[in-house]
Write an enzyme that holds these catalytic residues in place. Structure first.
Site, PDB file in Angstrom:
ATOM      1  N   PRO A  16       1.063  -1.138   0.019  1.00  0.00           N
ATOM      2  CA  PRO A  16       0.073   0.039   0.040  1.00  0.00           C
ATOM      3  C   PRO A  16       0.986   1.366   0.132  1.00  0.00           C
ATOM      4  O   PRO A  16       1.650   1.257   0.911  1.00  0.00           O
ATOM      5  CB  PRO A  16      -0.757  -0.073   1.400  1.00  0.00           C
ATOM      6  CG  PRO A  16      -0.015  -1.162   2.149  1.00  0.00           C
ATOM      7  CD  PRO A  16       1.154  -1.965   1.169  1.00  0.00           C
ATOM      8  N   GLN A  70      -6.652  -1.839   2.656  1.00  0.00           N
ATOM      9  CA  GLN A  70      -6.230  -1.560   3.896  1.00  0.00           C
ATOM     10  C   GLN A  70      -6.908  -0.338   4.486  1.00  0.00           C
ATOM     11  O   GLN A  70      -7.073   0.740   4.185  1.00  0.00           O
ATOM     12  CB  GLN A  70      -4.680  -0.947   3.510  1.00  0.00           C
ATOM     13  CG  GLN A  70      -3.895  -0.987   4.928  1.00  0.00           C
ATOM     14  CD  GLN A  70      -2.530  -0.050   5.080  1.00  0.00           C
ATOM     15  OE1 GLN A  70      -2.641   0.910   4.477  1.00  0.00           O
ATOM     16  NE2 GLN A  70      -1.370  -0.989   5.478  1.00  0.00           N
ATOM     17  N   CYS A 100       2.125   2.604   9.839  1.00  0.00           N
ATOM     18  CA  CYS A 100       2.241   4.146   9.316  1.00  0.00           C
ATOM     19  C   CYS A 100       3.253   5.136  10.526  1.00  0.00           C
ATOM     20  O   CYS A 100       2.234   5.433  11.435  1.00  0.00           O
ATOM     21  CB  CYS A 100       1.026   4.620   8.843  1.00  0.00           C
ATOM     22  SG  CYS A 100       1.322   6.485   8.028  1.00  0.00           S
ATOM     23  N   LYS A 139      -0.318  -5.060   9.096  1.00  0.00           N
ATOM     24  CA  LYS A 139       1.017  -4.629   8.717  1.00  0.00           C
ATOM     25  C   LYS A 139       1.715  -3.897   9.806  1.00  0.00           C
ATOM     26  O   LYS A 139       1.077  -2.844  10.138  1.00  0.00           O
ATOM     27  CB  LYS A 139       0.868  -3.750   7.368  1.00  0.00           C
ATOM     28  CG  LYS A 139       2.108  -3.305   6.627  1.00  0.00           C
ATOM     29  CD  LYS A 139       1.978  -3.012   5.352  1.00  0.00           C
ATOM     30  CE  LYS A 139       3.180  -2.289   4.813  1.00  0.00           C
ATOM     31  NZ  LYS A 139       3.160  -1.007   5.097  1.00  0.00           N
ATOM     32  N   ASN A 200       8.926  -6.999   4.288  1.00  0.00           N
ATOM     33  CA  ASN A 200       8.919  -5.788   3.362  1.00  0.00           C
ATOM     34  C   ASN A 200      10.067  -4.911   3.839  1.00  0.00           C
ATOM     35  O   ASN A 200      10.541  -5.006   4.947  1.00  0.00           O
ATOM     36  CB  ASN A 200       7.526  -5.247   3.843  1.00  0.00           C
ATOM     37  CG  ASN A 200       7.508  -3.765   3.279  1.00  0.00           C
ATOM     38  OD1 ASN A 200       7.285  -2.767   4.194  1.00  0.00           O
ATOM     39  ND2 ASN A 200       7.718  -3.382   1.975  1.00  0.00           N
ATOM     40  N   GLY A 201      10.359  -4.167   2.873  1.00  0.00           N
ATOM     41  CA  GLY A 201      11.689  -3.081   3.047  1.00  0.00           C
ATOM     42  C   GLY A 201      12.975  -3.215   2.092  1.00  0.00           C
ATOM     43  O   GLY A 201      13.413  -4.289   2.137  1.00  0.00           O
ATOM     44  N   ASP A 202      13.008  -2.409   1.324  1.00  0.00           N
ATOM     45  CA  ASP A 202      14.176  -2.184   0.398  1.00  0.00           C
ATOM     46  C   ASP A 202      14.338  -3.274  -0.799  1.00  0.00           C
ATOM     47  O   ASP A 202      15.436  -3.478  -0.983  1.00  0.00           O
ATOM     48  CB  ASP A 202      15.558  -2.203   1.365  1.00  0.00           C
ATOM     49  CG  ASP A 202      15.457  -0.901   2.505  1.00  0.00           C
ATOM     50  OD1 ASP A 202      14.562  -0.125   1.893  1.00  0.00           O
ATOM     51  OD2 ASP A 202      16.441  -0.903   3.156  1.00  0.00           O
ATOM     52  N   ARG A 225       8.382   1.080  -2.724  1.00  0.00           N
ATOM     53  CA  ARG A 225       9.091   2.410  -3.662  1.00  0.00           C
ATOM     54  C   ARG A 225       9.688   1.501  -4.797  1.00  0.00           C
ATOM     55  O   ARG A 225       9.908   2.062  -5.878  1.00  0.00           O
ATOM     56  CB  ARG A 225       9.916   2.960  -2.797  1.00  0.00           C
ATOM     57  CG  ARG A 225       9.306   3.765  -1.609  1.00  0.00           C
ATOM     58  CD  ARG A 225      10.228   4.367  -0.663  1.00  0.00           C
ATOM     59  NE  ARG A 225      10.605   3.173   0.185  1.00  0.00           N
ATOM     60  CZ  ARG A 225      11.620   3.101   0.985  1.00  0.00           C
ATOM     61  NH1 ARG A 225      12.003   4.365   1.357  1.00  0.00           N
ATOM     62  NH2 ARG A 225      11.879   2.264   1.770  1.00  0.00           N
TER      63      ARG A 225
HETATM   64  C1  LIG Z   1       4.768   7.369  -0.511  1.00  0.00           C
HETATM   65  C2  LIG Z   1       4.548   6.358   0.385  1.00  0.00           C
HETATM   66  C3  LIG Z   1       3.310   5.882   0.746  1.00  0.00           C
HETATM   67  C4  LIG Z   1       3.261   5.056   1.879  1.00  0.00           C
HETATM   68  N1  LIG Z   1       1.768   4.701   2.099  1.00  0.00           N
HETATM   69  C5  LIG Z   1       1.234   3.478   2.922  1.00  0.00           C
HETATM   70  C6  LIG Z   1      -0.034   3.290   3.363  1.00  0.00           C
HETATM   71  O1  LIG Z   1      -0.762   3.819   2.722  1.00  0.00           O
HETATM   72  N2  LIG Z   1      -0.043   2.049   3.931  1.00  0.00           N
HETATM   73  C7  LIG Z   1       0.943   1.552   4.655  1.00  0.00           C
HETATM   74  O2  LIG Z   1       0.892   0.435   5.341  1.00  0.00           O
HETATM   75  N3  LIG Z   1       2.182   1.815   4.386  1.00  0.00           N
HETATM   76  C8  LIG Z   1       2.619   2.867   3.578  1.00  0.00           C
HETATM   77  N4  LIG Z   1       3.799   3.133   3.052  1.00  0.00           N
HETATM   78  C9  LIG Z   1       4.807   1.947   3.533  1.00  0.00           C
HETATM   79  C10 LIG Z   1       5.095   1.021   2.589  1.00  0.00           C
HETATM   80  O3  LIG Z   1       4.023   0.447   2.256  1.00  0.00           O
HETATM   81  C11 LIG Z   1       6.387   0.258   2.940  1.00  0.00           C
HETATM   82  O4  LIG Z   1       6.163  -0.430   3.879  1.00  0.00           O
HETATM   83  C12 LIG Z   1       7.566   0.907   2.799  1.00  0.00           C
HETATM   84  O5  LIG Z   1       7.810   1.826   1.907  1.00  0.00           O
HETATM   85  C13 LIG Z   1       8.891   0.011   2.968  1.00  0.00           C
HETATM   86  O6  LIG Z   1       8.796  -0.909   1.620  1.00  0.00           O
HETATM   87  P1  LIG Z   1       9.910  -0.309   0.596  1.00  0.00           P
HETATM   88  O7  LIG Z   1      11.178  -0.303   0.956  1.00  0.00           O
HETATM   89  O8  LIG Z   1       9.490  -1.665  -0.457  1.00  0.00           O
HETATM   90  O9  LIG Z   1       9.064   0.876  -0.281  1.00  0.00           O
HETATM   91  C14 LIG Z   1       4.197   4.209   2.331  1.00  0.00           C
HETATM   92  C15 LIG Z   1       5.486   4.351   1.911  1.00  0.00           C
HETATM   93  C16 LIG Z   1       5.456   5.558   0.946  1.00  0.00           C
HETATM   94  C17 LIG Z   1       7.063   5.690   0.430  1.00  0.00           C
END
Ligand SMILES: Cc1cc2nc3c(=O)[nH]c(=O)nc-3n(C[C@H](O)[C@H](O)[C@H](O)COP(=O)(O)O)c2cc1C
Length: 308
Positions: A16, A70, A100, A139, A200-202, A225
């Site tokens: 999300p 979500q 969040c 989450k 999740n992460g990176d 991302r």
């Molecule tokens: C612009 C942005 C918006 C996000 N919105 C949500 C969200 O609506 N709900 C949520 O649980 N996490 C949200 N996240 C967190 C991501 O879901 C994810 O946990 C976090 O970016 C780490 O994963 P990644 O390294 O693959 O980006 C958001 C992150 C970013 C950067």
């Protein structure tokens, strides 16, 4: 279908991302190889009060499956009322946001603030599970600070409260989005529970997703991302090196956006997505500037069509 079967069919999950994971982007990521996709976070209060801006976040089509919706909120009763409004055919799972870190969310006790109030978090999960017609996932983050890595205990609590799976972002609340995600915590969570664990992460490439599965034993990998401007992350071939090879994805994104998003309201969002496809390309900043200068969707469409 059982939640774990969804993950064994395809372990790659689109995270999300508020402001990004709308219907058009989810459909695109599915075409590129994603399995479960999750909506942007949706306020339980907005849903209960039928707010237009909130309801639009539930827009979906039959091709947009399997789908996680979500929700965020800090009151068990409001969360349960919101879930009751989601029909079985509308979602394959309800995901509760307990990760969040944004102040607007945490100051009301929701998002990652719930990691500090695990009893309340448990009440919310139980209330949602009781009301939901579909599996409920949760989450959250690795913990509050580096000295309080509570994810394994939190995951056990979520399992006992009835969660069908958990997603762990390997960063603490205090890290926000800085530093690196600690995948070791994901392994610890996997060892702590018997429900499926999504790491999740990176994760920035398909290879990273394989590495995360190998290193942590997780059942699914959630990509956030790393998918922006790069839906190829969901397939082994990865992102093409040239602009011409990337163009079909860019055009398809614009086509889906025109078909499924409330047009002019979304202009900035679409521009923002499209600009991200240019990463690493020569002349990227000039093209990005022209994308950003487009006055409306038709203007943008003409410019994109004219690119080679
Ligand atoms: C612009 C942005 C918006 C996000 N919105 C949500 C969200 O609506 N709900 C949520 O649980 N996490 C949200 N996240 C967190 C991501 O879901 C994810 O946990 C976090 O970016 C780490 O994963 P990644 O390294 O693959 O980006 C958001 C992150 C970013 C950067």
């Amino acid at each position: 279908m059982h939640f774990s079967s969804l993950l064994s069919e395809n372990p790659l999950v689109l995270a999300p991302l508020a402001g990004y994971t709308d219907l058009a982007f989810r459909l695109l990521c599915r075409e590129a190889g994603a399995g479960i996709c999750v909506t942007e976070m949706i306020s339980c209060h907005g849903l209960v009060h039928g707010q237009k801006n909130t309801l639009v976040l539930l827009n979906s089509t039959p091709a947009d499956r399997p789908l996680g919706v979500q929700l965020f909120g800090a009151e068990p009763e409001a969360m349960a009322r919101a879930v009751a409004l989601i029909e079985p055919g509308q979602a394959d799972c309800i995901d509760i946001n307990m990760g969040c870190p944004v102040r607007k969310v945490t100051r009301k006790g929701a998002g990652s603030a719930l990691m500090k109030t695990p009893e309340l978090a448990g009440e919310i999960i139980r209330a949602v599970v009781k009301q939901a017609a579909m599996p409920v996932t949760v989450k959250f983050r690795s913990g509050w600070t580096q000295d309080a890595i509570t994810a394994p205990d939190f995951a056990r609590m979520a399992e006992q409260a009835g969660a069908a799976a958990v997603t762990v972002h390997g960063r603490t609340w205090s890290q926000g989005f800085s530093g690196t995600a600690d995948w070791k915590v994901i392994r610890k969570v996997k060892e702590a529970v018997s429900i499926p664990v999504i790491g999740n992460g990176d994760v920035l490439s398909y290879e990273d997703s394989l590495a995360m599965r190998r290193e942590t034993g997780c059942d699914g990998v959630m990509i956030g991302r790393g998918a922006l401007g790069n839906p190829w992350v969901f397939s082994p071939a990865g992102r093409p090196a040239s602009l011409s090879a990337r163009m079909p994805m860019l055009r398809r994104h614009l086509e889906l956006a025109r078909e499924f998003l409330p047009a002019e309201k979304m202009l900035f969002r679409i521009k923002n997505h499209l600009a991200r496809y240019l990463t690493g390309l020569p002349g990227a900043s000039r093209i990005r500037q022209q994308i950003m200068a487009s006055k409306d969707l038709d203007d943008l469409y003409l410019f994109i069509e004219g690119l080679t």
